[in-house]
Structure formats: C-alpha cells, structure tokens
Design a protein around this motif. Structure first.
Motif, PDB file in Angstrom:
ATOM      1  N   TYR A  20       0.888  -1.164   0.000  1.00 30.76           N
ATOM      2  CA  TYR A  20       0.000   0.000   0.000  1.00 30.76           C
ATOM      3  C   TYR A  20       0.923   1.209   0.000  1.00 30.76           C
ATOM      4  O   TYR A  20       1.531   1.504   1.026  1.00 30.76           O
ATOM      5  CB  TYR A  20      -0.887   0.015   1.243  1.00 30.76           C
ATOM      6  N   ALA A  25       2.649  -4.475   3.048  1.00 32.02           N
ATOM      7  CA  ALA A  25       1.811  -5.204   4.007  1.00 32.02           C
ATOM      8  C   ALA A  25       2.183  -6.678   3.990  1.00 32.02           C
ATOM      9  O   ALA A  25       2.152  -7.354   5.020  1.00 32.02           O
ATOM     10  CB  ALA A  25       0.343  -5.017   3.666  1.00 32.02           C
ATOM     11  N   PRO A  44       2.097  -8.506  15.797  1.00 36.03           N
ATOM     12  CA  PRO A  44       1.588  -7.242  16.328  1.00 36.03           C
ATOM     13  C   PRO A  44       0.649  -6.570  15.343  1.00 36.03           C
ATOM     14  O   PRO A  44       0.562  -6.974  14.174  1.00 36.03           O
ATOM     15  CB  PRO A  44       2.861  -6.405  16.536  1.00 36.03           C
ATOM     16  N   SER A  45      -0.038  -5.556  15.806  1.00 35.35           N
ATOM     17  CA  SER A  45      -0.945  -4.803  14.959  1.00 35.35           C
ATOM     18  C   SER A  45      -0.165  -4.193  13.790  1.00 35.35           C
ATOM     19  O   SER A  45       0.937  -3.682  13.965  1.00 35.35           O
ATOM     20  CB  SER A  45      -1.577  -3.715  15.839  1.00 35.35           C
ATOM     21  N   GLY A  46      -0.717  -4.305  12.592  1.00 38.72           N
ATOM     22  CA  GLY A  46      -0.059  -3.734  11.417  1.00 38.72           C
ATOM     23  C   GLY A  46       0.980  -4.636  10.787  1.00 38.72           C
ATOM     24  O   GLY A  46       1.686  -4.233   9.856  1.00 38.72           O
ATOM     25  N   SER A  47       1.083  -5.892  11.254  1.00 39.76           N
ATOM     26  CA  SER A  47       2.149  -6.754  10.729  1.00 39.76           C
ATOM     27  C   SER A  47       1.771  -7.421   9.404  1.00 39.76           C
ATOM     28  O   SER A  47       2.639  -7.972   8.722  1.00 39.76           O
ATOM     29  CB  SER A  47       2.518  -7.825  11.770  1.00 39.76           C
ATOM     30  N   LYS A  49      -1.263  -9.538   9.064  1.00 45.63           N
ATOM     31  CA  LYS A  49      -2.080 -10.744   9.269  1.00 45.63           C
ATOM     32  C   LYS A  49      -3.393 -10.674   8.497  1.00 45.63           C
ATOM     33  O   LYS A  49      -3.748 -11.595   7.760  1.00 45.63           O
ATOM     34  CB  LYS A  49      -2.402 -10.924  10.773  1.00 45.63           C
ATOM     35  N   THR A  51      -4.235  -8.700   6.087  1.00 43.44           N
ATOM     36  CA  THR A  51      -4.028  -8.635   4.638  1.00 43.44           C
ATOM     37  C   THR A  51      -3.860 -10.044   4.063  1.00 43.44           C
ATOM     38  O   THR A  51      -4.466 -10.378   3.038  1.00 43.44           O
ATOM     39  CB  THR A  51      -2.795  -7.761   4.311  1.00 43.44           C
TER      40      THR A  51
HETATM   41  P1  ADP Z   1      -2.659  -6.622  10.966  1.00 43.91           P
HETATM   42  O1  ADP Z   1      -3.841  -7.416  10.550  1.00 43.91           O
HETATM   43  O2  ADP Z   1      -1.472  -7.467  11.303  1.00 43.91           O
HETATM   44  O3  ADP Z   1      -2.960  -5.621  12.037  1.00 43.91           O
HETATM   45  P2  ADP Z   1      -2.887  -5.426   8.343  1.00 43.91           P
HETATM   46  O4  ADP Z   1      -2.774  -6.566   7.413  1.00 43.91           O
HETATM   47  O5  ADP Z   1      -4.253  -4.887   8.609  1.00 43.91           O
HETATM   48  O6  ADP Z   1      -2.152  -5.750   9.705  1.00 43.91           O
HETATM   49  O7  ADP Z   1      -2.019  -4.213   7.786  1.00 43.91           O
HETATM   50  C1  ADP Z   1      -0.672  -4.356   7.365  1.00 43.91           C
HETATM   51  C2  ADP Z   1      -0.146  -3.011   6.903  1.00 43.91           C
HETATM   52  O8  ADP Z   1      -0.822  -2.617   5.712  1.00 43.91           O
HETATM   53  C3  ADP Z   1      -0.367  -1.881   7.899  1.00 43.91           C
HETATM   54  O9  ADP Z   1       0.730  -1.020   7.837  1.00 43.91           O
HETATM   55  C4  ADP Z   1      -1.634  -1.225   7.385  1.00 43.91           C
HETATM   56  O10 ADP Z   1      -1.649   0.136   7.753  1.00 43.91           O
HETATM   57  C5  ADP Z   1      -1.497  -1.388   5.884  1.00 43.91           C
HETATM   58  N1  ADP Z   1      -2.822  -1.489   5.218  1.00 43.91           N
HETATM   59  C6  ADP Z   1      -3.684  -2.515   5.330  1.00 43.91           C
HETATM   60  N2  ADP Z   1      -4.790  -2.315   4.574  1.00 43.91           N
HETATM   61  C7  ADP Z   1      -4.608  -1.121   3.982  1.00 43.91           C
HETATM   62  C8  ADP Z   1      -5.378  -0.339   3.054  1.00 43.91           C
HETATM   63  N3  ADP Z   1      -6.568  -0.767   2.607  1.00 43.91           N
HETATM   64  N4  ADP Z   1      -4.875   0.845   2.676  1.00 43.91           N
HETATM   65  C9  ADP Z   1      -3.673   1.269   3.093  1.00 43.91           C
HETATM   66  N5  ADP Z   1      -2.895   0.590   3.937  1.00 43.91           N
HETATM   67  C10 ADP Z   1      -3.332  -0.580   4.393  1.00 43.91           C
END
Ligand code: ADP
Length: 361
Positions: A20, A25, A44-47, A49, A51
């Motif tokens: 992104y 991601a 952790p958050s943002g890792s 998962k 996605t």
């Molecule tokens: P987790 O589930 O581990 O918390 P995510 O998979 O939601 O992590 O997100 C992984 C990274 O991708 C993060 O930095 C998040 O901000 C980014 N991200 C996820 N979805 C989007 C999106 N639709 N637009 C922009 N950035 C995204």
C-alpha cells in the motif's frame, strides 16, 4: 450431517506480496498450510495478518504471487467462488434478521431449497450449541451468542476452508477462554483447514496446530506452539511470545559462556551472535547443592511481587543484567520468600538453558 465426506484442502501460498504505497503489508510470503490444520497468524498490529487472510478470502488481490487451494490456483477467483467460510471480529451479522435468517443467508445466495436450508441451519446451530435459537433476533443476543451465530453462518455450507479474523477479541476474558476451547473442539469435529488471525500470543499457543509469527509482512517462524515458545528462531519471536530476559553470551567455537562460565546446553548453537533466553517460569531458586547438569547464577534480589497464586522475583546479576522468575505460592512459602537486597542463588536446568540467535529477524 458432518464434514467427514468433504476433503479438507491444503493451502499453498507462494511469493505473495502486497504494497500500500510504500508500506509492504506482505513481503514475498511463502506458506504451506496442511489439510485440516489449525494454523494461526500471530503478530503485532499492522504486521500484515489481516491482509494475508483477505488474500486467502479473495477480498484483497496481491500485487504478485500465487495461492493454491488443493491444486487449484485461486488468485483470480472472486470470494464467493472460493468455498471459504469467514468469521470477523465484528460478527458482521444482519442485526434485524433472525438467527436462522442470518445463518441461512449463504445458503439462499447459493440457491439451496428451503427444506435443506432449514435442516442445515438446525445442524449449524446445534454444532455451535445454540440449538433452538433460530427464531431469536440477533440484536437480542449477547456478544458470545452473536459470535456463535457468525460461526454457524461460516460453517453452514460446510466450506473446506475456514478463515477467522480476531473472532474472540470483542468478548470478555472468561468467555474468550471458553470459546477458545470450543473453537478448538469444533475444529477437531469438522476438520476443515482453518486459518486464524490473532495478536494474542496466549490464544495462539492454546489453539493452534502451528503458528506463523508475522512481522512487517514477513513470516518470522512457522512452527508448533511448543517449538515457537522453546526454540524461537530469533529475538523478535522470543520477545513477542511470553516474557523473557535475554543475557549476552560469548561464543567460542562450539561453546557459549555467560560471565566467564561455559553454559551447559542440550541443543546445537544457532548461527551468529547469541543470547541466553530465560523464561521466568524456568528459572529456579537454588536451595541445596546443585546437580552437575544445571547452570547457576548469583544475584541480588531487587523486587518481590506477590500475585495471589504466584510470585514474581526480580534479581540483578553481577554484570547489572536483570532476570525474573515466577514461582508458585504455597501457604508455607509466603513468609519464606527472599527479601529485597538479599543475595540469591538461581539456576536453570540444562534443558531450560536456551540459546537463541541475537538477530532481530
Ligand atoms: P494486521 O492485521 O497485522 O494488524 P494489516 O494486514 O491490517 O495488519 O495491515 C498491514 C499493513 O498494511 C499496515 O501497515 C496497514 O496500515 C497497511 N494497510 C492494510 N490495509 C490497507 C489499506 N486498505 N490501505 C492502506 N494501507 C493498508
């Protein structure tokens, strides 16, 4: 009706990357999930998962890579053709419909007959222990009951793959603990390949056949819970799972020493710089003479914290490093707990003396 006659499918993920903007991601993820396995994505958050789970569900198209369900490439297949059940943290139920209305929804969109829908709804409700709840309205249910309805809806068409994104995180701790065991039991009964997302390491350790630890869109380690806990591949995994102290050790050929003493260990040394990982429940207070097989440490007690059924003791070693241990309190030991400022002898059994790679990842 059971899932026995349907084969669970293995999932093969190869080179899956999703960016992104400048955030990766997912960064070239390879992962093999076995048929019928309960695999947890933990990080952790943002890792990355969610996605990865969304790539499996078909809601997110990766920039490149391949996803096979069995031997079928699904990367270009829309979600509704993938035969996966999904459970979200937010339940994603229709609040004004009845329970049966919600559960029957995936069957109605598949054009299944009314009688068959009724039969399957009943089975799904029984399976999640909500038999007889079909006519209730969703908005009248408790959080735990709503999550069961969401689960019933995910399994009602007997998908070969079940995907769950933090399904228990909105529930209070007691209910969450209970649901963890129930989900595990349900998985054993239905046997579908299950991918489960959580940031809660204890939940991952409780439920999974294997855990994939994710950080910055990469898999740090994919292994059974006990190996993730006892043989973390790197500092990140060791830090993320459980509490640990990490002591610097010196490597010399095939041996490693801490504070000038060679450590007795059971396993081969990992590559590169090393750390001694000390889990609080493995460190013990030395009372009598030590057996030859263990490693001992002398220190000064810096803190003792009473925690009801257990106590935490913190000690400072001569080089200034801090370690902690957790002990069980039996009534007689409470008054016998060491006092702050007192010298203390600690030890680790050889099998609990674990050296890990100092690499962050
Ligand atoms: P987790 O589930 O581990 O918390 P995510 O998979 O939601 O992590 O997100 C992984 C990274 O991708 C993060 O930095 C998040 O901000 C980014 N991200 C996820 N979805 C989007 C999106 N639709 N637009 C922009 N950035 C995204």
């Amino acid at each position: 009706m059971t899932n026995q006659d349907r084969e669970a499918l293995p999932i093969t993920i190869r080179g899956v990357t999703k960016a992104y903007g400048r955030t990766k991601a997912l960064d070239a993820v390879d992962l093999d999930i076995k048929e019928g396995e309960f695999l947890t994505l933990l990080g952790p958050s943002g890792s990355g998962k969610t996605t990865l789970l969304m790539v499996l569900a078909g809601f997110t198209r990766p920039d490149c890579g391949s996803v096979l369900f069995g031997d079928k490439e699904v990367i270009h297949m829309p979600p509704h053709l993938r035969d996966v059940g999904m459970v979200f943290q937010s339940y994603a139920l229709f609040p004004h419909m009845t329970v049966a209305g919600n559960i029957g929804y995936p069957l109605r969109v598949r054009g299944i007959s009314k009688d068959e829908i009724e039969k399957r709804c009943e089975w799904a409700l029984e399976t999640v222990q909500l038999g007889g709840y079909g006519e209730r309205r969703v908005e009248q249910l408790s959080g735990g009951q709503k999550q069961r309805v969401a689960l019933a809806r995910a399994i009602v068409f007997e998908p070969q793959i079940l995907l769950m994104d933090e399904p228990l995180s909105a529930l209070d701790k007691k209910l969450r603990d209970h649901m963890q065991i129930e989900l595990r039991r349900l998985h054993e009964k239905l046997g579908m390949t299950t991918v489960y997302v959580t940031h809660d390491q204890r939940e991952a350790l409780t439920m999974s056949d294997r855990i994939a630890v994710v950080n910055h869109g990469k898999l740090m380690q994919v292994d059974t819970p006990d190996r993730i806990y006892d043989q973390p591949a790197n500092r990140f995994v060791a830090d993320f799972i459980g509490d640990s102290a990490f002591l610097p050790v010196t490597r010399s050929g095939n041996t490693a020493s801490y504070a000038g003493t060679v450590l007795k260990i059971d396993h081969a040394l990992p590559d590169g710089d090393l750390l001694l990982m000390i889990r609080p429940e493995r460190l013990k207070i030395q009372t009598g003479t030590m057996s030859d097989g263990s490693n001992s440490f002398e220190g000064i007690v810096s803190d003792v914290v009473y925690q009801g059924d257990s106590f935490a003791l913190y000690a400072t070693l001569p080089d200034g490093q801090s370690v902690s241990l957790r002990g069980v309190i039996r009534s007689s030991t409470l008054s016998a707990l060491p006092k702050v400022g007192a010298p203390i002898k600690l030890y680790l059994e050889r099998e609990d003396t674990i050296l890990i790679s100092a690499a962050e990842a």
